[in-house]
Design a protein around this motif. Structure first.
Motif, PDB file in Angstrom:
ATOM      1  N   ARG A  57       0.604  -1.139  -0.105  1.00  0.00           N
ATOM      2  CA  ARG A  57      -0.109  -0.144  -0.003  1.00  0.00           C
ATOM      3  C   ARG A  57       0.683   1.309  -0.069  1.00  0.00           C
ATOM      4  O   ARG A  57       0.611   2.177  -0.697  1.00  0.00           O
ATOM      5  N   THR A  58       1.867   1.421   0.765  1.00  0.00           N
ATOM      6  CA  THR A  58       2.709   2.557   0.950  1.00  0.00           C
ATOM      7  C   THR A  58       3.371   2.750  -0.431  1.00  0.00           C
ATOM      8  O   THR A  58       3.649   3.810  -0.860  1.00  0.00           O
ATOM      9  N   THR A 107       4.520   6.074  -5.253  1.00  0.00           N
ATOM     10  CA  THR A 107       4.434   6.111  -6.768  1.00  0.00           C
ATOM     11  C   THR A 107       3.526   7.216  -7.287  1.00  0.00           C
ATOM     12  O   THR A 107       3.808   8.046  -8.132  1.00  0.00           O
ATOM     13  N   PHE A 108       2.460   7.161  -6.592  1.00  0.00           N
ATOM     14  CA  PHE A 108       1.202   8.377  -7.068  1.00  0.00           C
ATOM     15  C   PHE A 108       1.875   9.905  -6.544  1.00  0.00           C
ATOM     16  O   PHE A 108       1.851  10.710  -7.511  1.00  0.00           O
ATOM     17  N   ASP A 153      -2.526  -3.389  -2.811  1.00  0.00           N
ATOM     18  CA  ASP A 153      -1.716  -2.935  -3.819  1.00  0.00           C
ATOM     19  C   ASP A 153      -2.722  -1.996  -4.445  1.00  0.00           C
ATOM     20  O   ASP A 153      -2.890  -1.884  -5.858  1.00  0.00           O
ATOM     21  N   VAL A 154      -3.278  -0.838  -3.650  1.00  0.00           N
ATOM     22  CA  VAL A 154      -4.028   0.110  -4.222  1.00  0.00           C
ATOM     23  C   VAL A 154      -3.739   1.476  -4.168  1.00  0.00           C
ATOM     24  O   VAL A 154      -3.224   2.057  -3.166  1.00  0.00           O
ATOM     25  N   SER A 155      -3.641   1.986  -5.049  1.00  0.00           N
ATOM     26  CA  SER A 155      -3.101   3.533  -5.369  1.00  0.00           C
ATOM     27  C   SER A 155      -4.134   4.578  -4.985  1.00  0.00           C
ATOM     28  O   SER A 155      -5.249   4.239  -5.413  1.00  0.00           O
ATOM     29  N   PRO A 156      -3.895   5.841  -5.029  1.00  0.00           N
ATOM     30  CA  PRO A 156      -5.028   6.865  -4.978  1.00  0.00           C
ATOM     31  C   PRO A 156      -5.631   6.941  -6.519  1.00  0.00           C
ATOM     32  O   PRO A 156      -6.943   6.951  -6.230  1.00  0.00           O
ATOM     33  N   SER A 157      -5.263   6.500  -7.503  1.00  0.00           N
ATOM     34  CA  SER A 157      -5.681   6.383  -8.917  1.00  0.00           C
ATOM     35  C   SER A 157      -6.656   5.099  -8.814  1.00  0.00           C
ATOM     36  O   SER A 157      -7.912   5.166  -9.214  1.00  0.00           O
ATOM     37  N   ASP A 158      -6.226   4.047  -8.048  1.00  0.00           N
ATOM     38  CA  ASP A 158      -7.029   2.822  -8.173  1.00  0.00           C
ATOM     39  C   ASP A 158      -8.351   3.104  -6.925  1.00  0.00           C
ATOM     40  O   ASP A 158      -9.359   2.729  -7.413  1.00  0.00           O
ATOM     41  N   PHE A 159      -8.120   3.824  -5.921  1.00  0.00           N
ATOM     42  CA  PHE A 159      -9.000   4.183  -4.992  1.00  0.00           C
ATOM     43  C   PHE A 159     -10.303   4.872  -5.922  1.00  0.00           C
ATOM     44  O   PHE A 159     -11.401   4.585  -5.879  1.00  0.00           O
TER      45      PHE A 159
END
Length: 388
Positions: A94-95, A100-101, A284-290
């Motif tokens: 997650r971090t 990356t974002f 493995d969830v980025s802000p874009s994935d959110f």
């Protein structure tokens, strides 16, 4: 001489919280899209001193059981991360997605090694903007960074939608708040309670503006959203607090709709019982994935302010729950209350005894019209502040 377009931004841009990072990016992007040159102020070298001030504040509040309970949960999660390899791997995934974002979406200033260097560096900015989210929490006021106290008198200071997070300040902080608020030329609030605190401290009546996430339209957020992750219909769950009855509500919603449950687990705290209620629990969830997870959900269940914001932006059928009791010292319920009142969606707030009423659908066109009006008024305030 060319006009100075450089804007310093005192925002919480690198903390691994989905709503916090996305709203920080939204304010950064909006200012950039207007032709300014925003850069996030790099206080990495000063973070230890800021943290020390905040710890001293919490040490004085050890007699407040609600604060001790809330902070102990965060400490317990950190301890579990260190002692359980499997959990550590999940948190690392997650971090890394957040990091990356962050690298891809923000321009960060040089690192300031001292408060004196930071103050001097601010002289190169046309303005310094603080906001949004809960940057004026009592602990952050004690930390004395988001107060903009370091910004020289000759540099314009703007507070956009900065939230106190609480309904009232501790009595010992009112004078300090009065001092730093009176130095900020452009003040605004995100909640009614924030307006009241500012008026109490300064006598100034300030505008209510929308959260930065709402400054971007659905179409603009689509540019940031990743591809759809889950093909089957699903209920997206984004819970920060630990309330088993809320998970029971989700199970009943699944039974009524046939949708699978997709949940982001262990956000502010580790909640062991959450391991058993969801069908999928990605890390493995980025802000874009959110953003994508909200966008494609059939339903959203959340106790998060920004979970509610993005549900509204995407016209999702959502259910919002209270994370705190209203008596809790650290309660941030007021921001959700204001948001639901502004949009006429008070009936989306779920209490423990409530039944599921799927016939109560959301009028997306009406909600978007309201958000559009709030967006225009808020952008006008921010534009005037930057150019005033």
């Amino acid at each position: 001489m060319a006009e100075n377009k450089k804007i310093g931004m005192a925002i919480n841009y690198d903390y691994p919280d989905y709503g916090g990072m996305l709203q920080a990016y939204a304010s950064f992007r909006k200012i950039r899209d207007w032709g300014f040159a925003p850069e996030v102020i790099n206080i990495h070298a000063l973070s230890k001193d800021i943290r020390r001030r905040k710890l001293l504040y919490f040490a004085k509040k050890m007699g407040d059981i609600s604060i001790v309970r809330e902070k102990s949960r965060i400490v317990f999660k950190k301890l579990r991360t260190r002692t359980h390899p499997a959990f550590q791997t999940c948190m690392r995934q997650r971090t890394e997605a957040f990091d990356t974002f962050c690298r891809q979406h923000f321009h960060v200033s040089e690192e300031y090694a001292s408060w004196e260097a930071l103050s001097e560096g601010c002289r190169h900015y046309a303005a310094v903007v603080v906001g949004s989210d809960q940057l004026w929490l009592p602990s952050n006021i004690a930390g004395d960074y988001y107060t903009l106290s370091f910004v020289p008198d000759g540099v314009k200071k703007i507070a956009y939608a900065t939230s106190f997070g609480v309904a009232r300040l501790p009595a010992e902080q009112v004078q300090k708040a009065r001092l730093f608020l009176n130095r900020i030329e452009f003040l605004s609030a995100r909640e009614h309670t924030g307006q009241a605190i500012i008026e109490q401290c300064t006598g100034r009546r300030v505008p209510l503006v929308c959260d930065p996430a709402m400054l971007l339209t659905r179409e603009e957020w689509n540019e940031e959203a990743s591809e759809r992750k889950i093909s089957a219909p699903y209920i997206f769950c984004y819970f920060m607090g630990d309330h088993p009855w809320q998970r029971d509500f989700v199970r009943k919603l699944k039974a009524k709709t046939g949708c699978k449950i997709v949940a982001l687990l262990h956000l502010d705290q580790y909640i062991a019982s959450d391991e058993r209620y969801a069908d999928e629990t990605p890390y493995d969830v980025s802000p874009s994935d959110f953003v994508s997870l909200v966008k494609h959900a059939s339903f959203v269940c959340t106790d998060s302010f920004h979970g509610t914001v993005f549900s509204m932006l995407y016209g999702r059928e959502f259910f919002t729950f209270r994370r705190f009791s209203d008596k809790a010292t650290l309660s941030t319920n007021s921001r959700i209350d204001t948001l639901l009142q502004q949009t006429g969606l008070e009936d989306r707030l779920v209490a423990e005894a409530d039944e599921i009423h799927l016939e109560r659908t959301i009028d997306d066109a009406s909600v978007q019209e309201t958000i559009g009006r709030l967006r225009e008024e808020s952008m006008q305030y921010l534009w005037n502040a930057l150019n005033g």
